[in-house]
Design a protein around this motif. Structure first.
Motif, mmCIF file in Angstrom:
data_model
loop_
_atom_site.group_PDB
_atom_site.id
_atom_site.type_symbol
_atom_site.label_atom_id
_atom_site.label_comp_id
_atom_site.label_asym_id
_atom_site.label_seq_id
_atom_site.Cartn_x
_atom_site.Cartn_y
_atom_site.Cartn_z
ATOM 1 N N GLY A 7 -3.020 -0.998 2.120
ATOM 2 C CA GLY A 7 -3.057 -1.516 0.891
ATOM 3 C C GLY A 7 -2.984 -0.251 -0.382
ATOM 4 N N ASN A 8 -3.097 1.051 0.183
ATOM 5 C CA ASN A 8 -3.057 2.038 -0.771
ATOM 6 C C ASN A 8 -1.762 2.928 -0.778
ATOM 7 N N LEU A 9 -1.519 3.524 -1.910
ATOM 8 C CA LEU A 9 -0.372 4.507 -1.687
ATOM 9 C C LEU A 9 -1.046 5.928 -0.907
ATOM 10 N N PRO A 10 -0.478 6.639 -0.070
ATOM 11 C CA PRO A 10 -1.161 7.759 0.531
ATOM 12 C C PRO A 10 -1.507 8.940 -0.464
ATOM 13 N N PHE A 11 -0.839 9.109 -1.433
ATOM 14 C CA PHE A 11 -1.369 9.970 -2.449
ATOM 15 C C PHE A 11 -0.999 9.327 -4.000
ATOM 16 N N LYS A 12 -2.033 9.609 -4.611
ATOM 17 C CA LYS A 12 -2.208 9.045 -6.231
ATOM 18 C C LYS A 12 -2.521 10.068 -6.948
ATOM 19 N N ALA A 13 -1.512 10.247 -8.125
ATOM 20 C CA ALA A 13 -1.722 11.319 -9.001
ATOM 21 C C ALA A 13 -1.202 10.771 -10.479
ATOM 22 N N GLU A 14 -1.536 11.285 -11.686
ATOM 23 C CA GLU A 14 -1.215 10.867 -13.156
ATOM 24 C C GLU A 14 0.209 11.235 -13.290
ATOM 25 N N ASN A 15 0.922 12.115 -12.563
ATOM 26 C CA ASN A 15 2.452 12.289 -12.915
ATOM 27 C C ASN A 15 3.279 12.563 -11.503
ATOM 28 N N PRO A 16 4.423 12.407 -11.598
ATOM 29 C CA PRO A 16 5.225 12.440 -10.218
ATOM 30 C C PRO A 16 5.255 13.864 -9.559
ATOM 31 N N ILE A 17 5.174 15.022 -10.523
ATOM 32 C CA ILE A 17 5.133 16.186 -10.132
ATOM 33 C C ILE A 17 3.743 16.490 -9.121
ATOM 34 N N SER A 18 2.656 15.803 -9.521
ATOM 35 C CA SER A 18 1.566 16.130 -8.997
ATOM 36 C C SER A 18 1.530 15.363 -7.603
ATOM 37 N N VAL A 19 2.197 14.069 -7.529
ATOM 38 C CA VAL A 19 2.239 13.486 -6.102
ATOM 39 C C VAL A 19 3.224 14.170 -5.339
ATOM 40 N N VAL A 20 4.191 14.965 -5.711
ATOM 41 C CA VAL A 20 4.982 15.570 -4.907
ATOM 42 C C VAL A 20 4.631 16.694 -4.433
ATOM 43 N N MET A 21 3.644 17.657 -5.134
ATOM 44 C CA MET A 21 2.668 18.595 -4.532
ATOM 45 C C MET A 21 1.465 17.954 -3.551
ATOM 46 N N MET A 22 1.086 16.873 -3.847
ATOM 47 C CA MET A 22 0.289 16.404 -2.808
ATOM 48 C C MET A 22 0.937 15.929 -1.390
ATOM 49 N N HIS A 23 2.062 15.484 -1.507
ATOM 50 C CA HIS A 23 2.866 15.209 -0.394
ATOM 51 C C HIS A 23 3.079 16.468 0.448
ATOM 52 N N MET A 24 3.173 17.551 -0.404
ATOM 53 C CA MET A 24 3.473 18.858 0.427
ATOM 54 C C MET A 24 2.292 19.440 0.813
ATOM 55 N N ASN A 25 1.285 19.480 0.359
ATOM 56 C CA ASN A 25 0.068 20.211 0.620
ATOM 57 C C ASN A 25 -1.307 19.475 1.060
ATOM 58 N N ASP A 26 -1.183 18.281 0.960
ATOM 59 C CA ASP A 26 -2.247 17.306 0.962
ATOM 60 C C ASP A 26 -2.148 16.687 2.268
ATOM 61 N N GLU A 27 -3.425 16.110 2.884
ATOM 62 C CA GLU A 27 -3.321 15.211 3.735
ATOM 63 C C GLU A 27 -3.726 13.578 3.235
ATOM 64 N N PRO A 28 -3.337 12.559 3.716
ATOM 65 C CA PRO A 28 -3.763 11.409 2.975
ATOM 66 C C PRO A 28 -5.108 10.998 3.619
ATOM 67 N N ALA A 29 -5.625 10.304 2.709
ATOM 68 C CA ALA A 29 -7.122 9.723 3.061
ATOM 69 C C ALA A 29 -7.149 9.154 4.694
ATOM 70 N N ASP A 30 -7.904 9.294 5.290
ATOM 71 C CA ASP A 30 -7.797 8.620 6.575
ATOM 72 C C ASP A 30 -7.747 7.031 6.760
ATOM 73 N N MET A 31 -6.943 6.577 7.212
ATOM 74 C CA MET A 31 -6.430 4.995 7.102
ATOM 75 C C MET A 31 -7.700 4.068 7.479
ATOM 76 N N ARG A 32 -8.175 4.620 8.597
ATOM 77 C CA ARG A 32 -9.315 3.580 9.136
ATOM 78 C C ARG A 32 -10.620 3.822 8.264
ATOM 79 N N GLU A 33 -10.699 4.748 7.165
ATOM 80 C CA GLU A 33 -11.827 4.850 6.385
ATOM 81 C C GLU A 33 -11.404 3.720 5.383
ATOM 82 N N ILE A 34 -10.262 3.446 4.857
ATOM 83 C CA ILE A 34 -9.841 2.614 4.081
ATOM 84 C C ILE A 34 -9.881 1.103 4.498
#
Length: 133
Positions: A7-34
């Protein structure tokens, strides 16, 4: 799939560039924690599809559907007595070996994934697809 299951996006940020950077560098939150009701197998399939390295991802929708077929075969049998997911042909709750196949749940899940694979908007796919899985 991540959004469909959590029910959540894997990455949330205030602007599209930040979302792209998160896609490249970060791991999404653990699905089972959500959503603790997400089956481990579906989480594993989803995370395999989201690997950073393209070579580590599914190489085709057909390859992903093979894993979903295996998941269906192993986990979507439900106990005819209490409704729990059967594990290795036996209900972990009541010990019954009598199962009812949950094919309709699987077919709805695959249909939702096919929409995503075809480029559909996952937000239009109800997260209820997996609530009974």
């Amino acid at each position: 799939m991540y959004e469909m299951l959590t029910g959540n996006l894997p990455f949330k940020a205030e602007n599209p560039i930040s979302v792209v950077m998160m896609h490249m560098n970060d791991e999404p939150a653990d699905m089972r924690e959500i959503n603790g009701s997400i089956p481990v197998g579906l989480e594993q399939i989803t995370m395999h599809a989201m690997q950073k390295d393209p070579k580590a991802r599914y190489q085709s929708a057909a390859e992903m559907l093979l894993d979903l077929d295996e998941y269906e075969a192993r986990y979507l049998d439900r106990c005819a007595k209490c409704g729990e997911v059967m594990i290795d042909g036996k209900c972990p709750s009541c010990g019954s070996k009598k199962a009812e196949k949950r094919k309709e749940d699987y077919e709805e899940l695959v249909e939702g994934i096919q929409v995503k694979v075809a480029g559909g908007d996952v937000r239009n796919i109800s997260a209820e697809i997996v609530n009974d899985v």
